[in-house]
Design a protein around this motif. Structure first.
Motif, PDB file in Angstrom:
ATOM      1  N   ALA A 205      -2.896   9.944   1.084  1.00 26.37           N
ATOM      2  CA  ALA A 205      -3.318   9.923   2.495  1.00 26.37           C
ATOM      3  C   ALA A 205      -2.178   9.453   3.405  1.00 26.37           C
ATOM      4  CB  ALA A 205      -4.527   9.003   2.647  1.00 26.37           C
ATOM      5  N   VAL A 206      -0.938   9.770   3.015  1.00 25.99           N
ATOM      6  CA  VAL A 206       0.205   9.258   3.763  1.00 25.99           C
ATOM      7  C   VAL A 206       0.220   9.770   5.213  1.00 25.99           C
ATOM      8  CG1 VAL A 206       1.720  11.146   3.005  1.00 25.99           C
ATOM      9  CG2 VAL A 206       2.704   8.920   3.656  1.00 25.99           C
ATOM     10  N   LYS A 207      -0.300  10.965   5.446  1.00 27.92           N
ATOM     11  CA  LYS A 207      -0.330  11.485   6.816  1.00 27.92           C
ATOM     12  C   LYS A 207      -1.236  10.647   7.702  1.00 27.92           C
ATOM     13  CE  LYS A 207       0.671  16.287   5.513  1.00 27.92           C
ATOM     14  NZ  LYS A 207       0.188  17.686   5.521  1.00 27.92           N
ATOM     15  N   LEU A 208      -2.402  10.247   7.167  1.00 28.61           N
ATOM     16  CA  LEU A 208      -3.311   9.407   7.944  1.00 28.61           C
ATOM     17  C   LEU A 208      -2.723   8.016   8.150  1.00 28.61           C
ATOM     18  CD1 LEU A 208      -6.764  10.350   6.353  1.00 28.61           C
ATOM     19  CD2 LEU A 208      -5.895  10.988   8.604  1.00 28.61           C
ATOM     20  N   GLN A 210       0.411   7.210   8.418  1.00 27.22           N
ATOM     21  CA  GLN A 210       1.419   7.274   9.469  1.00 27.22           C
ATOM     22  C   GLN A 210       0.786   7.539  10.832  1.00 27.22           C
ATOM     23  OE1 GLN A 210       4.202  10.246   8.150  1.00 27.22           O
ATOM     24  NE2 GLN A 210       5.195   8.869   6.650  1.00 27.22           N
ATOM     25  N   ALA A 211      -0.283   8.324  10.840  1.00 26.49           N
ATOM     26  CA  ALA A 211      -0.933   8.654  12.113  1.00 26.49           C
ATOM     27  C   ALA A 211      -1.536   7.410  12.764  1.00 26.49           C
ATOM     28  CB  ALA A 211      -2.017   9.704  11.882  1.00 26.49           C
ATOM     29  N   GLU A 215       1.567   1.688   8.094  1.00 26.59           N
ATOM     30  CA  GLU A 215       2.593   1.590   7.046  1.00 26.59           C
ATOM     31  C   GLU A 215       2.788   0.156   6.561  1.00 26.59           C
ATOM     32  OE1 GLU A 215       2.914   3.028   9.936  1.00 26.59           O
ATOM     33  OE2 GLU A 215       3.988   4.948   9.830  1.00 26.59           O
TER      34      GLU A 215
END
Length: 277
Positions: A205-208, A210-211, A215
């Motif tokens: 879920a790295v996109k979420l 960062q969104a 981090e």
């Protein structure tokens, strides 16, 4: 994998034979070459006519040959043990993975992918550890113990009894610490599994992450889980170190008692000096 496992046991049995005869060349040097005593009746027909210098050379050469043969047997036994362990790991991994494919979507919805991955890849590797560090050494140690006690009993039954007296305290030490090690090992594996699961989930879920600017929070969670896993592992290693120290201490006491009594028997000429080897 019965054939390979049987071959490994065969190598261990052959190695035990050489382990039993390993002290005899030294005993010949101590008793006959240095002490001037006659050879034992079993060895007299074979070596009785050799002069002292030749007998010394034969004994020293025998030490080298026995050591080399034992090394080769250990190499072959370890190879077969690792081979059997890896084949069992491969079989178990394949069966578990195949079983996972047949489970319902409800099951997979409730489970964490990282935890399942850890069980398939890492937990199954414990089978090889069981074969390498459990079954084979147990068989080897049990057979070696019986063989050595039989040899000792033919020389001096008192020393054989003293050697057996080490077994009860050794068993109690192992049994008591094994329960603690088992619990700590389970906790360590569970902490490692949780680390796998959380890492897999956050990377997926790295996109979420960062969104929403999470981090730093994700890294802090990872550090906390990693530190917990490493702390559990360190506690396990400390217990295993204490385990080894206690076992070595018990064995040292038993060895000292054997040397004490054996030396007295040598002085009273009940046994030969070489028998202490």
């Amino acid at each position: 994998h019965r054939a390979r496992f049987g071959a490994g046991i065969g190598m261990i049995l052959l190695g035990i034979v050489f382990e039993v005869v390993k002290p005899w060349p030294i005993a010949i040097v101590v008793d006959t070459v240095i002490g001037g005593m006659p050879l034992r009746p079993a060895l007299a027909p074979l070596l009785g006519n050799l002069p002292p210098n030749t007998l010394l050379a034969v004994s020293c050469g025998s030490m080298v040959v026995i050591a080399m043969v034992l090394g080769l047997l250990t190499l072959a036994s370890n190879y077969l043990t690792v081979d059997v362990g890896q084949r069992m790991v491969n079989d178990l991994r394949t069966e578990i993975y195949s079983h996972l494919q047949k489970l319902s979507l409800k099951f997979h919805y409730k489970q964490q992918t990282g935890d399942l991955l850890f069980r398939v890849v890492s937990d199954t590797f414990s089978i090889q550890s069981i074969v390498m560090n459990g079954i084979m050494p147990l068989c080897s140690s049990a057979i070696t113990l019986v063989a050595m006690l039989c040899v000792m009993a033919t020389m001096d039954w008192t020393l054989a009894v003293v050697a057996l007296l080490v077994c009860p305290p050794l068993y109690l030490t192992i049994a008591r610490l094994n329960r603690r090690i088992h619990g700590q090992a389970t906790a360590s594996r569970e902490a490692e599994s949780a680390l796998y699961s959380n890492t897999e989930r956050t990377i997926g879920a790295v996109k979420l992450v960062q969104a929403y600017g999470r981090e730093d929070g994700v890294v802090a969670d990872f550090r906390r889980d990693s530190e917990r896993s490493l702390s559990m592992t360190l506690r396990l290693y400390n217990t295993q170190t204490i385990y080894g120290w206690l076992v070595d201490s018990v064995l040292a006491v038993g060895t000292a008692a054997l040397i004490w009594i054996g030396a007295k028997h040598v002085l009273s000429q009940q046994i030969r000096p070489g028998d202490l080897w």
